[in-house]
Design an enzyme around this catalytic site. Structure first.
Site, short mmCIF file in Angstrom:
data_model
loop_
_atom_site.label_atom_id
_atom_site.label_comp_id
_atom_site.label_asym_id
_atom_site.label_seq_id
_atom_site.Cartn_x
_atom_site.Cartn_y
_atom_site.Cartn_z
NE ARG A 199 -3.56 -2.26 2.77
CZ ARG A 199 -3.27 -3.40 3.36
NH1 ARG A 199 -2.06 -3.59 3.89
NH2 ARG A 199 -4.17 -4.37 3.46
CE LYS A 224 -7.48 -0.29 5.10
NZ LYS A 224 -8.09 -0.32 3.75
CG HIS A 279 -5.57 1.14 -3.37
ND1 HIS A 279 -4.75 0.91 -2.29
CD2 HIS A 279 -6.51 0.14 -3.33
CE1 HIS A 279 -5.16 -0.15 -1.62
NE2 HIS A 279 -6.23 -0.64 -2.23
NE ARG A 282 -3.50 -3.86 -1.05
CZ ARG A 282 -2.82 -4.75 -0.33
NH1 ARG A 282 -1.50 -4.84 -0.49
NH2 ARG A 282 -3.43 -5.54 0.53
CG HIS A 305 -6.00 -8.96 1.26
ND1 HIS A 305 -5.26 -8.90 0.11
CD2 HIS A 305 -6.69 -7.79 1.32
CE1 HIS A 305 -5.50 -7.76 -0.52
NE2 HIS A 305 -6.36 -7.07 0.21
CE1 TYR A 314 -6.66 -3.81 -3.04
CE2 TYR A 314 -8.20 -5.08 -1.72
CZ TYR A 314 -7.52 -3.91 -1.96
OH TYR A 314 -7.70 -2.84 -1.12
#
Length: 327
Positions: A199, A224, A279, A282, A305, A314
């Site tokens: 990120r 995150k 983003h 990613r 994740h 994603y």
């Protein structure tokens, strides 16, 4: 004990109890004043009375400012959140006391903001307000209902599926080359984003002390989701890092988030790449990695994740590639 007096064409009731602050309220009739006083006294006697005084004295803006000062500094993303919350503080709704906030006022704020920003932004702002009001109730004695919980949230659009093609990648990197006044670090930060699926915040927090070129790893101390993560580095990522100059401060990319966003958006405009966000790099990286790491557990370990459902947002497979794999 309750006392009553007539002043300015209204009846003022005052309830005094040892160990409790005085409670005062005005009514049009003496009977209404007596009824209210009895309910307050009964509530105090049974331990169920909650004083609304603090909620009446505190505006939503006051509550947000206190949250910015006392709570935000200890949270991740404090800088960006402070900017967003200060912008909300300038809105007329923040002049309302917490006690006077109602679902109707929150809904009016929601509808106004939907005319100005995307639904996803409005959902985040409502979540901010709900969290701050709940914090005030739990920690600061602001006894009031949370009207945000009763308001319908806007429907969020479908998640982005923008993936950069090889041709678009080359056009972007050409426009990022540090000629003239362009930022020196932009080509390398974009290449690392495409090679590692990190990120933006993770890339900007990366320090040379976190990188082990021999083991081909980069350690992210805080991500995150609140946990550390070790990211494997591809051959291209290693080559990019070894060819980079090292800054005196120790940061791999000594550039601010705002400067990165401005430089990236300018390059996207010059390259004529429609609807491309940082983003999306990613998304592109994870989609490319999926071809090399078909094991979803391994892919999630790289991307960070915690759930396969989030990872699915994603991963954007090429249907033609899937057809060829089927034979």
């Amino acid at each position: 004990m309750a006392t009553f007096r007539f002043r300015s064409s209204r009846w003022q009731a005052r309830v005094r109890r040892q160990g409790h602050a005085d409670e005062t309220r005005s009514f049009l009739t003496h009977k209404e004043a007596e009824r209210w006083a009895r309910s307050v006294e009964s509530g105090i006697d049974h331990g169920s009375f909650i004083s609304p005084t603090q909620a009446k004295k505190t505006t939503l803006g006051d509550l947000i400012q206190r949250y910015i000062t006392e709570v935000l500094p200890s949270l991740k993303g404090a800088t960006d959140d402070t900017i967003r919350l200060k912008a909300i503080c300038r809105r007329p709704i923040c002049r309302n006391s917490i006690a006077s906030l109602s679902p109707a006022k929150i809904a009016a704020y929601r509808d106004l903001r939907l005319k100005e920003v995307a639904p996803g932004t409005v959902v985040r702002e409502l979540a901010y307000l709900s969290s701050i009001i709940n914090h005030g109730r739990r920690e600061w004695g602001i006894h009031a209902n949370n009207p945000v919980a009763l308001v319908r949230k806007p429907t969020q659009p479908k998640g982005r599926e923008r993936v950069l093609s090889l041709v678009e990648r080359e056009r972007l990197l050409v426009e990022l080359q540090p000629t003239g006044r362009r930022n020196t670090w932009m080509p390398t930060v974009v290449i690392l984003a495409l090679e590692t699926a990190m990120r933006r915040s993770e890339l900007l927090a990366l320090r040379w002390g976190n990188i082990n070129l021999e083991r081909r790893t980069a350690t992210l101390q805080m991500t995150k989701n609140g946990e550390s993560r070790i990211v494997p580095l591809s051959t291209t990522a290693i080559q990019t890092l070894t060819s980079m100059p090292k800054s005196v401060c120790g940061a791999v990319f000594p550039i601010t988030s705002c400067a990165l966003a401005a430089n990236f958006n300018n390059a996207v405009e010059r390259a004529k790449l429609p609807d491309l966000h940082f983003h999306d790099l990613r998304h592109t990286a994870i989609t490319n990695m999926a071809n090399k790491l078909p094991n979803l557990i391994e892919l999630a370990a790289v991307s960070g994740h915690k759930s396969l459902k989030m990872l699915q947002r994603y991963y954007h497979p090429d249907v033609e590639d899937l057809a060829r794999k089927l034979g």
